[in-house]
Design a protein around this motif. Structure first.
Motif, mmCIF file in Angstrom:
data_model
loop_
_atom_site.group_PDB
_atom_site.id
_atom_site.type_symbol
_atom_site.label_atom_id
_atom_site.label_comp_id
_atom_site.label_asym_id
_atom_site.label_seq_id
_atom_site.Cartn_x
_atom_site.Cartn_y
_atom_site.Cartn_z
ATOM 1 N N ASP A 205 -23.739 -2.664 -30.853
ATOM 2 C CA ASP A 205 -24.341 -3.995 -30.282
ATOM 3 C C ASP A 205 -23.682 -5.280 -31.162
ATOM 4 O OD1 ASP A 205 -25.892 -6.105 -29.430
ATOM 5 O OD2 ASP A 205 -27.347 -5.410 -30.552
ATOM 6 N N PRO A 206 -22.866 -5.947 -30.238
ATOM 7 C CA PRO A 206 -22.146 -7.220 -30.823
ATOM 8 C C PRO A 206 -22.933 -8.206 -31.071
ATOM 9 C CG PRO A 206 -21.807 -7.134 -28.483
ATOM 10 C CD PRO A 206 -22.513 -5.744 -28.709
ATOM 11 N N MET A 207 -24.208 -8.524 -30.752
ATOM 12 C CA MET A 207 -24.805 -9.571 -31.000
ATOM 13 C C MET A 207 -25.168 -9.794 -32.439
ATOM 14 S SD MET A 207 -26.196 -12.079 -29.174
ATOM 15 C CE MET A 207 -25.914 -11.692 -27.570
ATOM 16 N N PRO A 208 -25.768 -8.814 -33.027
ATOM 17 C CA PRO A 208 -25.889 -9.253 -34.703
ATOM 18 C C PRO A 208 -24.609 -9.460 -35.315
ATOM 19 C CG PRO A 208 -26.412 -6.823 -34.163
ATOM 20 C CD PRO A 208 -26.226 -7.540 -32.609
ATOM 21 N N VAL A 209 -23.539 -8.829 -34.636
ATOM 22 C CA VAL A 209 -22.093 -8.910 -35.223
ATOM 23 C C VAL A 209 -21.636 -10.697 -35.145
ATOM 24 C CG1 VAL A 209 -19.868 -8.449 -35.377
ATOM 25 C CG2 VAL A 209 -21.432 -6.862 -34.985
ATOM 26 N N ALA A 210 -22.169 -10.802 -33.937
ATOM 27 C CA ALA A 210 -21.700 -12.511 -33.583
ATOM 28 C C ALA A 210 -22.625 -13.417 -34.669
ATOM 29 C CB ALA A 210 -22.219 -13.025 -32.039
ATOM 30 N N ALA A 211 -23.881 -12.921 -34.706
ATOM 31 C CA ALA A 211 -24.744 -13.834 -35.514
ATOM 32 C C ALA A 211 -24.115 -14.023 -37.061
ATOM 33 C CB ALA A 211 -26.008 -13.247 -35.839
ATOM 34 N N GLU A 212 -23.623 -12.880 -37.564
ATOM 35 C CA GLU A 212 -23.006 -12.611 -38.814
ATOM 36 C C GLU A 212 -22.068 -13.408 -38.945
ATOM 37 O OE1 GLU A 212 -21.399 -9.288 -41.965
ATOM 38 O OE2 GLU A 212 -23.250 -8.728 -40.507
ATOM 39 N N ILE A 213 -20.943 -13.437 -38.029
ATOM 40 C CA ILE A 213 -19.688 -14.416 -37.794
ATOM 41 C C ILE A 213 -20.290 -15.902 -37.830
ATOM 42 C CG2 ILE A 213 -18.292 -15.148 -36.309
ATOM 43 C CD1 ILE A 213 -17.739 -12.201 -35.301
ATOM 44 N N VAL A 214 -21.276 -16.305 -37.297
ATOM 45 C CA VAL A 214 -21.908 -17.745 -37.429
ATOM 46 C C VAL A 214 -22.138 -17.916 -38.791
ATOM 47 C CG1 VAL A 214 -23.325 -19.109 -36.633
ATOM 48 C CG2 VAL A 214 -22.504 -17.717 -35.019
ATOM 49 N N LEU A 215 -22.638 -17.205 -39.576
ATOM 50 C CA LEU A 215 -23.449 -17.472 -40.939
ATOM 51 C C LEU A 215 -21.847 -17.272 -41.756
ATOM 52 C CD1 LEU A 215 -26.521 -15.512 -41.256
ATOM 53 C CD2 LEU A 215 -26.150 -17.861 -40.829
ATOM 54 N N ALA A 216 -21.017 -16.558 -41.393
ATOM 55 C CA ALA A 216 -19.899 -16.384 -42.345
ATOM 56 C C ALA A 216 -18.832 -17.678 -42.240
ATOM 57 C CB ALA A 216 -19.038 -15.155 -41.974
ATOM 58 N N ILE A 217 -18.639 -18.023 -40.886
ATOM 59 C CA ILE A 217 -18.016 -19.113 -40.976
ATOM 60 C C ILE A 217 -18.420 -20.345 -41.532
ATOM 61 C CG2 ILE A 217 -17.494 -21.038 -39.124
ATOM 62 C CD1 ILE A 217 -17.045 -18.969 -36.865
ATOM 63 N N GLN A 218 -20.008 -20.578 -41.863
ATOM 64 C CA GLN A 218 -20.445 -21.770 -42.593
ATOM 65 C C GLN A 218 -20.300 -21.341 -43.987
ATOM 66 O OE1 GLN A 218 -21.440 -24.446 -40.569
ATOM 67 N NE2 GLN A 218 -20.906 -22.834 -38.958
ATOM 68 N N ARG A 275 -8.909 -14.203 -39.414
ATOM 69 C CA ARG A 275 -8.777 -13.026 -40.519
ATOM 70 C C ARG A 275 -10.393 -12.733 -40.834
ATOM 71 N NH1 ARG A 275 -4.845 -13.571 -45.048
ATOM 72 N NH2 ARG A 275 -3.436 -13.605 -43.523
ATOM 73 N N LEU A 276 -11.042 -13.731 -41.112
ATOM 74 C CA LEU A 276 -12.374 -13.198 -41.344
ATOM 75 C C LEU A 276 -13.447 -12.673 -40.468
ATOM 76 C CD1 LEU A 276 -14.962 -13.755 -43.453
ATOM 77 C CD2 LEU A 276 -14.982 -16.210 -42.514
ATOM 78 N N VAL A 277 -13.086 -13.564 -39.189
ATOM 79 C CA VAL A 277 -14.182 -12.951 -38.124
ATOM 80 C C VAL A 277 -13.581 -11.482 -37.576
ATOM 81 C CG1 VAL A 277 -14.684 -15.233 -37.381
ATOM 82 C CG2 VAL A 277 -12.739 -14.182 -36.211
ATOM 83 N N THR A 278 -12.177 -11.136 -37.652
ATOM 84 C CA THR A 278 -12.003 -10.146 -37.250
ATOM 85 C C THR A 278 -12.261 -8.635 -38.062
ATOM 86 O OG1 THR A 278 -9.781 -10.856 -36.398
ATOM 87 C CG2 THR A 278 -9.757 -8.760 -36.861
ATOM 88 N N ALA A 279 -12.204 -9.191 -39.490
ATOM 89 C CA ALA A 279 -12.706 -8.234 -40.321
ATOM 90 C C ALA A 279 -14.153 -7.949 -40.314
ATOM 91 C CB ALA A 279 -12.418 -8.794 -41.998
#
Length: 394
Positions: A205-218, A275-279
């Motif tokens: 499921d890519p949705m929780p991964v997308a949510a984690e990416i949002v938080l990681a960017i911040q 690099r961050l979001v890909t990892a």
């Protein structure tokens, strides 16, 4: 000091309101271009138009030898439905909600003032009327088409005025160094497998991964960027290919807006954010495609030129009405492209209507934004005098 004749202000107001009522968006502005060419007619200027965009470049050669100075105005409107109910409001799905109609009228006024004193002018002035400032990089395109060489030699200085409908009329604002941020973007696609919402363990499921990416960017901005060199990253759009509430998406698309005040921080984000979001995607079994999209660079005012601008503004507005900004804005401007090549200054003039309290003034880009055009003659004088003085001290 150059003085505006009594008939200049009514003419500039009429031009501004015509431009406002015929607002056009983007790089191709045929009606706006025609109005500018007509307004410059009879001034003895060398006028050329763009190839890929409807720009206007006008060259005024003075009667005395000297260098070249460039003055710029942007031409495009925003895709905003105007709700001001002004008698000259735009009837279309476009509005000059950022004051570019005033910028054009003010630059036409400067051309008229300088043309009237052509024989005394010690050098050449290039008037740059530029479409596509609102996200289309029209300034970069005009540079590619040779605007900086329009007079046969490069300018020694460049100036632009931007109005502000939230700042009191009769106030001028600028600063030396960085005054506006760079603006870039990032497109992210997170790809999983999709599946039934009842059995996520059988899918990726890519949705929780997308949510984690949002938080990681911040967290990246908060922990990797020094507070002394600010940056802002905003995730502005998330969408998936799922068309039903019980279907896990196979892909999630995201967009982010990235802003910084230094080239070093911009380079760090350009390298490290993809690099961050890909990892993060790889850690969860998803494939992440991240594209960093460079747009406007940091707008940097030359300190020496800005000192001269402050000296003029103190004369025109009085020192009490000239604001030296303590910090840059995180908004962006594609006059930055010119200032990367030529030393110069971007300055702001307040045009909030006198009857509008500061606390109730609609912001720039608002469908209800209202600009006081009763100061266009001063706007024109500031631009003309900046060019005049720079040529004299060359």
């Amino acid at each position: 000091m150059i003085h505006a004749p009594s008939d200049l202000l009514p003419a500039l107001i009429a031009l501004r309101r015509t431009l406002h009522a015929e607002a056009e968006v983007g790089l191709v502005l045929p009606r706006t271009q025609q109005r500018i060419v007509e307004a410059l007619d009879g001034l003895g200027l060398e006028i050329s138009t763009g190839r890929q965009l409807t720009s206007v470049t006008a060259v005024l050669r003075g009667g005395e030898p000297g260098p070249v100075v460039l003055l710029r105005a942007d031409m495009d409107a925003l895709p905003v439905v105007e709700t001001t109910r002004l008698p000259f409001a735009s009837p279309d799905v476009a509005m000059h909600a950022c004051g570019h109609d005033l910028h054009m009228a003010g630059l036409v006024g400067a051309a008229r003032l300088l043309a009237a004193r052509r024989e005394e002018l010690a050098g050449t002035v290039v008037f740059m009327f530029q479409p596509g400032e609102e996200g289309y990089a029209g300034g970069r395109m005009m540079l590619d088409e040779g605007v900086l060489d329009a007079a046969g030699e490069r300018p020694v200085a460049a100036y632009a005025v931007h109005v502000d409908c939230t700042t009191a009329g009769g106030t001028a604002v600028t600063r030396a160094g960085a005054i506006m941020a760079s603006a870039s973007g990032m497109r992210i696609r997170v790809t999983g497998t999709g599946g039934h919402a009842a059995w996520p363990e059988h899918a990726v499921d890519p949705m929780p991964v997308a949510a984690e990416i949002v938080l990681a960017i911040q967290s990246f901005v908060a922990r990797r960027i020094p507070v002394s060199d600010p940056a802002v990253v905003s995730v502005t759009r998330i969408s998936s290919d799922s068309a039903a509430g019980n279907v896990l998406s196979a892909t999630v698309d995201m967009e982010a807006n990235v802003r910084s005040l230094s080239r070093e921080t911009l380079q760090l984000m350009r390298t490290e954010l993809p690099r961050l979001v890909t990892a993060i995607g790889e850690a969860h079994g998803c494939v992440v495609d991240a594209e960093f999209i460079d747009s406007y660079p940091v707008t940097v005012n030359d300190p020496g030129e800005t000192d001269e601008v402050f000296a003029l503004l103190d004369e025109v507005y009085g020192p009490a009405n000239v604001v030296r900004l303590p910090h840059p804005s995180m908004a962006s401007e594609d006059f930055a492209y010119v200032l990367e090549e030529i030393p110069g200054t971007l300055l702001f003039l307040g045009v909030r209507p006198a009857e509008t309290p500061a606390a109730r003034a609609p912001g720039m880009h608002s469908a209800t934004a209202v600009f006081d055009d009763g100061r266009l003659d001063t706007h024109a004088v500031v631009l003309a005098e900046l060019a005049w003085r720079r040529l004299l001290r060359a």
